[in-house]
Design a protein around this motif. Sequence first.
Motif, short mmCIF file in Angstrom:
data_model
loop_
_atom_site.label_atom_id
_atom_site.label_comp_id
_atom_site.label_asym_id
_atom_site.label_seq_id
_atom_site.Cartn_x
_atom_site.Cartn_y
_atom_site.Cartn_z
N ILE A 68 0.82 -1.21 0.00
CA ILE A 68 0.00 0.00 0.00
C ILE A 68 0.86 1.26 0.00
O ILE A 68 0.41 2.34 -0.37
CB ILE A 68 -0.96 0.00 1.21
N MET A 69 2.13 1.12 0.40
CA MET A 69 3.04 2.27 0.39
C MET A 69 3.55 2.61 -1.00
O MET A 69 4.32 3.55 -1.18
CB MET A 69 4.21 2.02 1.34
N GLY A 70 3.15 1.84 -2.01
CA GLY A 70 3.49 2.16 -3.39
C GLY A 70 4.80 1.57 -3.89
O GLY A 70 5.28 1.95 -4.96
N LEU A 71 5.38 0.61 -3.15
CA LEU A 71 6.67 0.05 -3.55
C LEU A 71 6.56 -0.76 -4.84
O LEU A 71 7.44 -0.69 -5.70
CB LEU A 71 7.25 -0.80 -2.42
N ASP A 72 5.49 -1.56 -4.97
CA ASP A 72 5.30 -2.33 -6.20
C ASP A 72 5.14 -1.42 -7.42
O ASP A 72 5.71 -1.69 -8.49
CB ASP A 72 4.06 -3.23 -6.07
N SER A 73 4.37 -0.36 -7.25
CA SER A 73 4.17 0.59 -8.36
C SER A 73 5.46 1.30 -8.72
O SER A 73 5.74 1.56 -9.89
CB SER A 73 3.10 1.62 -7.98
N PHE A 140 0.08 7.59 -8.48
CA PHE A 140 0.82 8.40 -9.45
C PHE A 140 1.82 7.55 -10.22
O PHE A 140 1.93 7.65 -11.45
CB PHE A 140 1.54 9.53 -8.72
N PHE A 141 2.58 6.71 -9.51
CA PHE A 141 3.56 5.84 -10.18
C PHE A 141 2.88 4.92 -11.18
O PHE A 141 3.37 4.73 -12.31
CB PHE A 141 4.32 5.00 -9.14
N SER A 142 1.75 4.33 -10.78
CA SER A 142 1.03 3.41 -11.66
C SER A 142 0.50 4.13 -12.90
O SER A 142 0.60 3.62 -14.02
CB SER A 142 -0.11 2.76 -10.88
N SER A 143 -0.02 5.33 -12.70
CA SER A 143 -0.56 6.11 -13.83
C SER A 143 0.55 6.52 -14.80
O SER A 143 0.38 6.44 -16.02
CB SER A 143 -1.29 7.34 -13.32
N PHE A 144 1.69 6.94 -14.26
CA PHE A 144 2.80 7.35 -15.10
C PHE A 144 3.37 6.16 -15.86
O PHE A 144 3.76 6.27 -17.03
CB PHE A 144 3.88 8.01 -14.24
N MET A 164 5.72 -7.39 -14.84
CA MET A 164 4.57 -7.11 -13.99
C MET A 164 4.23 -8.26 -13.07
O MET A 164 3.50 -8.09 -12.10
CB MET A 164 3.35 -6.78 -14.86
N PHE A 165 4.72 -9.44 -13.41
CA PHE A 165 4.36 -10.64 -12.65
C PHE A 165 5.62 -11.27 -12.07
O PHE A 165 6.64 -11.38 -12.74
CB PHE A 165 3.64 -11.64 -13.55
N ALA A 166 5.51 -11.68 -10.82
CA ALA A 166 6.64 -12.34 -10.17
C ALA A 166 6.94 -13.66 -10.86
O ALA A 166 6.04 -14.37 -11.29
CB ALA A 166 6.33 -12.57 -8.70
N SER A 167 8.22 -13.98 -10.98
CA SER A 167 8.63 -15.22 -11.62
C SER A 167 9.87 -15.77 -10.93
O SER A 167 10.81 -15.02 -10.63
CB SER A 167 8.91 -14.98 -13.11
#
Length: 313
Positions: A68-73, A140-144, A164-167
Amino acid sequence: MRKNWILAGIVVVLMAGYLFLFMGGSPAFALELRSTKLIAIVFTGIAIAVSTVVFQTITQNKILTPSIMGLDSLYMLLQTSLVFIFGSQALMRAGSGRWNFFLSVVLMMGFALILYWLMFKRNGRNIYFLLLVGIVCGTFFSSFSSFMEMLIDPNEFQIVQDKMFASFNNVNTSILVIAILIFVAAMLYLLRFVKYLDVLALGKDHAVNLGVPYNKIVKQLLLIIVVLVSVATALVGPITFLGLIVANVAYQFLKTHRHVTLLVGASLISLVALVGGQFLAERVFHFDTPISVIINLCGGVYFLYLLLRGAKL
C-alpha cells in the motif's frame, strides 16, 4: 505450536515433490535448476509473510499490506522507464545483472525513507498519514507507468509486461546470494523487536503505558519491512496479495495473538502457497500461467471476502 509442525510437514512434502517428481531425462540439471528456484521461493515467501504480519500489527489493520506504500508501483515505474528511455535490450541486459537489482532496491528504500521522514518529522502525524501518502504516490507511479506503456513499441511492451508478474524461472544465482545475505541481516535485526510485537498489537496508547518506546520501535520495524519487501520485489517481481492471504489465513488457522507463533505459521503458509503454486504453474499449466497470477487472483477474491465480511460485522 502443533499446527505449525503440521504446516512444516506439509512444506517438506511439497518441497520434496517439487524437487524430485517428473525430473525427465536429465535429473542432475533439473535438480540444480529446481534447487535454485526453491531457495528463491523460501526467501521470498518468508520475507513477504513476516513483513506483512509486522506491518499489520503496526497499523492494527488486517487488510493492509506493505504494498500500500506504493513500492510495487515504484518498481514497475523503474522497469517501464528503463524500456522507455533505453529500449528493451537495456532492460533485458539489466534484468539478469546486479545493477538493476541494486537500483531497484535503493530506489524503493529511498522512497520509503522519504515517506518516513515526512511522517516522523512532526509528532502530530501518525502512521495513517504515511499510508495516505503511499497510496497517492502509488497511484501516481502506476498512472505514469501506464502512460509510458502506451507510448512504447508493442514489442517492447511485452518485455515490460513480463516484469509485472513475479517469476522464479530466471533467478540469477549471484543476485540470489546477495538478496539472502540482506534478508538474513534484516531477520536477525528483527529478532530484537519480536518481544514488542504482542504489546504493539494492543495499540499505541497501551504500548506507551506499558513502557514501550513506541516511535523508536515503529521506525525500526518499518525500516525492516521496507528492506524485506524491496529485496523480495527486486529479486522476483511483485506479488501483491500473497502477504494478505498468508497473514489472514495464519490468523484464522492458528487463532493466537502470540507473534512468535504467527510469524512462523505465516511463513510456513506462504511456503505452502508458493511451492504448491510453482508446482501447478510448471507441471499443470506448463509455464503458461505465472505463479503470481494464480496467487493474485486468489488474493483478490480473498480481499473482497474480507471487505464484505467486515462490512457485515
